[in-house]
Write a protein that holds these residues in place. Structure first.
Motif, PDB file in Angstrom:
ATOM      1  N   ALA A 255       0.820  -1.219   0.000  1.00  0.00           N
ATOM      2  CA  ALA A 255       0.000   0.000   0.000  1.00  0.00           C
ATOM      3  C   ALA A 255       0.846   1.258   0.000  1.00  0.00           C
ATOM      4  O   ALA A 255       0.398   2.304   0.460  1.00  0.00           O
ATOM      5  N   SER A 256       2.072   1.167  -0.521  1.00  0.00           N
ATOM      6  CA  SER A 256       2.952   2.335  -0.467  1.00  0.00           C
ATOM      7  C   SER A 256       2.738   3.252  -1.666  1.00  0.00           C
ATOM      8  O   SER A 256       2.130   4.313  -1.537  1.00  0.00           O
ATOM      9  N   VAL A 257       3.213   2.874  -2.848  1.00  0.00           N
ATOM     10  CA  VAL A 257       3.104   3.749  -4.021  1.00  0.00           C
ATOM     11  C   VAL A 257       2.465   3.005  -5.199  1.00  0.00           C
ATOM     12  O   VAL A 257       1.368   3.337  -5.634  1.00  0.00           O
ATOM     13  N   ALA A 258       3.155   1.992  -5.728  1.00  0.00           N
ATOM     14  CA  ALA A 258       2.643   1.296  -6.911  1.00  0.00           C
ATOM     15  C   ALA A 258       1.280   0.666  -6.640  1.00  0.00           C
ATOM     16  O   ALA A 258       0.391   0.697  -7.505  1.00  0.00           O
TER      17      ALA A 258
ATOM     18  N   GLY B  92      15.622   6.213  -8.985  1.00  0.00           N
ATOM     19  CA  GLY B  92      14.325   6.747  -9.378  1.00  0.00           C
ATOM     20  C   GLY B  92      13.193   5.757  -9.265  1.00  0.00           C
ATOM     21  O   GLY B  92      12.249   5.772 -10.064  1.00  0.00           O
ATOM     22  N   GLY B  93      13.232   4.913  -8.240  1.00  0.00           N
ATOM     23  CA  GLY B  93      12.242   3.851  -8.108  1.00  0.00           C
ATOM     24  C   GLY B  93      10.819   4.336  -7.945  1.00  0.00           C
ATOM     25  O   GLY B  93       9.877   3.665  -8.392  1.00  0.00           O
ATOM     26  N   THR B  94      10.606   5.499  -7.305  1.00  0.00           N
ATOM     27  CA  THR B  94       9.247   5.985  -7.087  1.00  0.00           C
ATOM     28  C   THR B  94       8.597   6.397  -8.398  1.00  0.00           C
ATOM     29  O   THR B  94       7.440   6.064  -8.670  1.00  0.00           O
ATOM     30  N   THR B  95       9.329   7.134  -9.221  1.00  0.00           N
ATOM     31  CA  THR B  95       8.803   7.520 -10.528  1.00  0.00           C
ATOM     32  C   THR B  95       8.526   6.287 -11.385  1.00  0.00           C
ATOM     33  O   THR B  95       7.472   6.174 -12.024  1.00  0.00           O
ATOM     34  N   LEU B  96       9.458   5.352 -11.401  1.00  0.00           N
ATOM     35  CA  LEU B  96       9.276   4.122 -12.173  1.00  0.00           C
ATOM     36  C   LEU B  96       8.052   3.355 -11.690  1.00  0.00           C
ATOM     37  O   LEU B  96       7.263   2.845 -12.497  1.00  0.00           O
ATOM     38  N   ALA B  97       7.856   3.276 -10.379  1.00  0.00           N
ATOM     39  CA  ALA B  97       6.727   2.528  -9.817  1.00  0.00           C
ATOM     40  C   ALA B  97       5.391   3.132 -10.236  1.00  0.00           C
ATOM     41  O   ALA B  97       4.449   2.415 -10.601  1.00  0.00           O
ATOM     42  N   MET B  98       5.277   4.459 -10.164  1.00  0.00           N
ATOM     43  CA  MET B  98       4.015   5.103 -10.529  1.00  0.00           C
ATOM     44  C   MET B  98       3.705   4.932 -12.015  1.00  0.00           C
ATOM     45  O   MET B  98       2.575   4.624 -12.401  1.00  0.00           O
TER      46      MET B  98
ATOM     47  N   GLY C 181       6.702  -2.281  -9.848  1.00  0.00           N
ATOM     48  CA  GLY C 181       7.562  -1.464  -8.997  1.00  0.00           C
ATOM     49  C   GLY C 181       8.768  -2.231  -8.499  1.00  0.00           C
ATOM     50  O   GLY C 181       9.272  -3.138  -9.165  1.00  0.00           O
ATOM     51  N   ASP C 182       9.243  -1.853  -7.306  1.00  0.00           N
ATOM     52  CA  ASP C 182      10.459  -2.453  -6.753  1.00  0.00           C
ATOM     53  C   ASP C 182      10.381  -3.964  -6.651  1.00  0.00           C
ATOM     54  O   ASP C 182      11.404  -4.648  -6.706  1.00  0.00           O
TER      55      ASP C 182
END
Length: 398
Positions: A8-11, A301-307, A289-290
Motif C-alpha cells: 500500500a505504499s506507491v505502486a 528513481g524507483g518511485t517515478t518508475l513505480a508510478m 515497482g520495486d
C-alpha cells in the motif's frame, strides 16, 4: 474481476485507482498495521512520468502543496568554509513543472486518500501462500484467513513476498551494487526552512534536511562496502549497532546523529541493490515497482518508475478486458526499456555520489561550487543529461 494487490505504499494504490476506474474490484493488503501518514519516510523525487500519472489522478495540487521546495545544498567541511550551492536550476530545467520532491509519507497519504472510497484496504496482514488454478488464485494470509482472487499483483517492494512465493528465493534476483543507505528522524537543530546540509568523505556521505511542518529533520547516511553485511532484517537494534560501527570515529555532526538513533522509531537500513528478472509475470501473478525491478534505493528513481509502471499495468488490464496473459505481456513490453534505462542510472549515481578517494571528494566540492555559476543553458543541459533526464524519458500512453 477481483484483484489482490500486495503493498500500500506507491505502486499498489496507483494500480488500485486505475483498476477501480476500469470496473475491477481491487483489494490492497499491507503488512504494516497502518500507513505512516503525514511527512513520514524519506524524500522522494517525482519526475515527468510520475507527475503525468499524478495529473491524471487529480492529485498534483496536493503534491505541490506538500513539496519540500529545497533548492540550496550546503557542503560542510571541518576546518574549511562551507560551500552553498543554489540548485534552483534543477527546477528551471523542468520549467513545465514536471518535477516535485515530497516526503514519501505525504505521497502515500495522498494516494490513500484518493483511493480509500473505492478500494478495500486490509492493514496488518500479508500473503503467506498462493495456490493457482485455471480459474483463479487461492490466497492464505498470515492472519489465517483465506480468499480467492482472479489475479494477484505484487507491489510489495524490494523484499517482495509475492515474488518469493511465485518465482523463488530473493537471492536469485538480488544484485548488490556496493553500498548501503540508512534514513531516520533526528531533532531539527537548524530551523525550517533551511538547506540540505551535506558532509562527505571517502566512502561516506551524510546529509540532513528539515521536514516541513514539523520540528524534525531526516538524517541520510550512505556508505560503500565491497561485500554485503550479514544481519537480520527484522532486528532493528542489530542494524543500528552496525551503522554505529560503520561511522565510528567520523567527524562533523555524525556523533550527534548516531546519538539520536535510540529515539528513532522510523529507522531504515538496506543495501543499495537491484532486482533483475527476465519476466515479472507467471500465470495469474505479476509484479510491479520495486518488487519486480527495483533500480536501487535512493539512486535509481524507483518511485517515478513505480508510478509509471503501475499506470501502464492498469491500462493494459483494462484494454485487454481482464485477459491477464495478454495484459501482462503488453505491460512488460511497454515498460521494459524504461526499466533498463533506470537500472543503468543507479551504478552511475552511486559512483559519483559517494566519493571513492580524497581526489574525488575535492572534485565534488569544486563541481558543486562551479555548477550554479555556469550559464543557465549549460547548467540546464548538464542537469537534464544526468539521472533526471533518464528518469523523465518515458512517455505514458494516452
Amino acid at each position: 474481476m477481483d484483484v489482490l494487490i500486495s503493498g500500500a505504499s506507491v505502486a499498489g494504490p496507483v494500480l488500485a485507482y486505475w483498476l477501480a476506474r476500469a470496473g475491477f474490484t481491487p483489494t490492497v493488503v499491507e503488512r504494516t498495521p497502518q500507513l505512516r501518514l503525514g511527512a513520514g519516510g524519506h524524500a522522494v523525487d517525482l519526475f515527468a512520468p510520475a507527475m503525468t500519472v499524478a495529473e491524471r489522478m487529480g492529485i498534483v495540487p496536493t503534491l505541490r502543496e506538500a513539496a519540500l521546495g529545497q533548492s540550496t545544498l550546503r557542503l560542510e567541511r571541518p576546518g574549511r568554509p562551507a560551500i552553498d550551492a543554489d540548485f534552483t536550476g534543477l527546477s528551471d530545467a523542468f520549467a513545465d513543472g514536471s518535477h516535485v520532491e515530497v516526503m514519501r509519507g505525504d505521497l502515500a497519504s495522498t494516494l490513500h486518500d484518493v483511493t480509500r472510497d473505492d478500494v478495500e484496504y486490509v492493514f496488518g496482514d500479508s500473503i503467506r501462500e498462493l495456490a493457482e488454478d485455471e480459474r483463479g488464485v487461492d490466497v492464505v494470509f498470515d492472519s489465517g484467513r483465506t480468499r480467492r482472487f482472479d489475479l494477484v499483483i505484487g507491489a510489495d517492494g524490494l523484499h517482495s513476498a509475492v515474488r518469493r512465493l511465485t518465482f523463488g528465493p530473493e537471492e536469485e534476483f538480488h544484485h548488490y551494487l556496493g553500498g548501503y543507505l540508512a534514513v531516520f528522524t533526528v531533532p531539527n537543530q537548524h530551523g525550517t526552512p533551511g538547506p540540505t546540509r551535506l558532509y562527505s568523505t571517502v566512502d561516506r556521505v551524510v546529509a540532513t534536511y528539515p521536514v516541513p511542518r514539523t520540528d524534525q529533520a531526516r538524517a541520510v547516511l550512505l556508505f560503500r562496502r565491497a561485500a554485503q553485511l550479514s544481519y537480520d532484517r527484522r532486528d532493528v537494534a542489530e542494524q543500528k549497532r552496525l551503522l554505529r560501527a560503520e561511522f565510528a570515529g567520523e567527524g562533523w555532526e555524525v556523533p550527534r546523529l548516531l546519538g539520536a538513533l535510540d529515539d528513532a522509531d522510523d529507522f531504515y537500513l538496506d543495501s543499495i541493490s537491484q532486482i533483475r528478472m527476465d519476466t515479472w509475470s507467471r500465470g495469474r501473478v505479476t509484479l510491479v515497482g520495486d518488487a519486480g525491478y527495483s533500480p536501487g534505493p535512493a539512486v535509481g528513481g524507483g518511485t517515478t518508475l513505480a508510478m509509471a509502471a503501475a499506470y501502464v499495468l492498469g491500462r493494459a488490464l483494462a484494454e485487454h478486458r481482464g485477459d491477464h496473459a495478454a495484459a501482462f505481456a503488453a505491460y512488460e513490453d511497454r515498460v521494459r526499456d524504461y526499466v533498463l534505462r533506470c537500472r543503468r542510472v543507479a551504478p552511475r549515481t552511486l559512483r559519483s555520489g559517494i566519493p571513492r578517494s580524497r581526489a574525488q571528494v575535492a572534485f565534488s566540492a569544486a563541481a558543486m561550487r562551479a555548477l550554479p555559476r555556469l550559464p543557465s543553458a549549460l547548467r540546464h543541459r548538464i542537469l537534464a543529461d544526468r539521472a533526471s533526464g533518464t528518469l523523465s524519458s518515458f512517455t505514458l500512453p494516452d
